[in-house]
Enzyme design. Structure first.
Site, PDB file in Angstrom:
ATOM      1  CE1 TYR A   1       0.853  -0.318   4.522  1.00  0.00           C
ATOM      2  CE2 TYR A   1       0.414   2.014   4.134  1.00  0.00           C
ATOM      3  CZ  TYR A   1       0.933   1.013   4.929  1.00  0.00           C
ATOM      4  OH  TYR A   1       1.548   1.318   6.115  1.00  0.00           O
ATOM      5  CB  CYS A   2       1.781   3.907  -1.631  1.00  0.00           C
ATOM      6  SG  CYS A   2       0.772   3.901  -3.120  1.00  0.00           S
ATOM      7  NE  ARG A   3       3.493   9.949  -0.942  1.00  0.00           N
ATOM      8  CZ  ARG A   3       4.366  10.491  -1.783  1.00  0.00           C
ATOM      9  NH1 ARG A   3       3.977  10.856  -2.992  1.00  0.00           N
ATOM     10  NH2 ARG A   3       5.620  10.649  -1.428  1.00  0.00           N
TER      11      ARG A   3
END
Lengths: 221, 221
Positions: free
Chosen positions: B176-178
């Site tokens: 996952y990221c932002r």
DNA sequence: ACAATAATCCATGGATTTATGGAGGAAGCC
DNA sequence: GGCTTCCTCCATAAATCCATGGATTATTGT
């Protein structure tokens, strides 16, 4: 990997939606459209805009995808593209009011001194069920027809003084209008109080009522 | 009654918040700030802006009340003014994506072809509890430190290829990221798949995770 | 086909926004 | 005090936005 040019394009695309919200007159148009579908001419008049200016603003809203059109004969009706657009507009108002002091000041200057005594949606529903309140919708009749709180009477604020007799004297009156920044209900409560009637207003209005997914009735009185 | 001049002032005040959202670079700054507090210089570099330009944009955001500052010695840290600002930004993204086809196109061009196989927040939580997934946070380490999903490993996407050995081979990886428009997790999943690893990504990212009021852990690994 | 109505399109000048470089201000270090 | 770092403020030129009036398009009515 992330191409900076494509990244800029994506954010610029998002900004197109932001740009649509970046002009006071366009927000005024959204405010009107949140009450229901309307023609260009009617919108221009209600927002105090020239026809061509209103049309240009509506094009911006349309190209941002916030509104859609429907043709009916020679007339073109605009409406919000979805509930999420109404939610976005409502949240914008809330954020502006919470975090920008200038908004609160402009609000007070426009609406008049904040009356402390207003009802939540739940309180209004309770009183209607218990029969301890008469609910009046003080928006223009056109907006009442497009959708109103079930059981509410349509008495546009500019007719209120001449139609006081229609309101039972022994029951409290609850007035509502478009939304959190709508002046009609404030004016209505002041006028009713000046005539010795017990009156309060709903804390916000039809916009927030719809977003809360509460029941809505359509059609004329 | 409603003075048109005061009405215009109120809507112009609301529009100031809209104006803050009307520029791609400012949205990029908000996107970064949604991950946590940051200094001007760091923001400018991350957004590909000149220092003075970044500073000017931050002033606009600050004057709209969307961000606030904190001084620490010679450095000034910016952060979002509240959760509602993050919610507003997230909703803007959603509306833009839903109603403006150009957004979806720019998104695909930037992120690469949409992988059909991504997890919801709930699915991720279930797999972590059952021990059937390793969660990796592929954002820059600084953002991981500011707040991450409990139990996630910090492996910035530019270090991923050289750190593949840290990932157990027999367990699926979830990256996952932002947020919904962040490229890192897409890149990470493609890289992992290219190395024969089972990998999926969270459908959105940390922004939406926080807004869902799910648990967040702070501090370095 | 012709006229009338409703709205959009187009051109224009005036105001606002944006990026950028240079000057200036505040805090910390010597 | 001097010097550095980090950031803001100011001036400017290019680009964009805004309101307005006249021309144009689309539909309806006669």
């Amino acid at each position: 990997m992330g191409d900076p040019a494509r990244k800029a394009e994506l954010f610029d695309a998002l900004a197109r939606t932001g740009k649509a919200l970046s002009n006071g007159k366009r927000l005024e148009l959204l405010d009107l459209l949140a009450q229901g579908e309307r023609g260009v001419d009617s919108l221009a008049r209600a927002a105090g805009l020239g026809l061509t200016t209103a049309s240009a603003h509506l094009q911006v809203l349309r190209q941002a995808g916030l509104v859609v059109t429907r043709r009916e004969g020679v007339r073109i009706h605009y409406r919000l593209a979805g509930d999420d657009v109404a939610a976005l507009y409502a949240l914008l108002q809330q954020v502006a009011r919470t975090h920008l002091a200038a908004t609160e000041q402009a609000r007070t200057a426009y609406l008049g001194p904040e009356d402390t005594d207003h009802l939540t949606r739940e309180e209004l529903l309770d009183r209607v069920k218990a029969g301890t309140a008469t609910v009046i919708d003080v928006r223009p009749a056109e907006e009442y027809t497009a959708g109103h709180i079930p059981g509410a009477l349509s008495i546009p604020v500019d007719q209120l003084e001449s139609r006081l007799a229609e309101l039972p004297a022994d029951v409290e009156v609850v007035a509502y209008c478009r939304g959190a920044n709508c002046v009609f209900a404030h004016d209505a409560v002041r006028l009713l109080n000046a005539h010795g009637r017990a009156a309060k207003r709903l804390a916000d209005g039809m916009l927030e009522w719809r977003l809360a997914a509460l029941p809505v009735e359509a059609g004329a009185a």
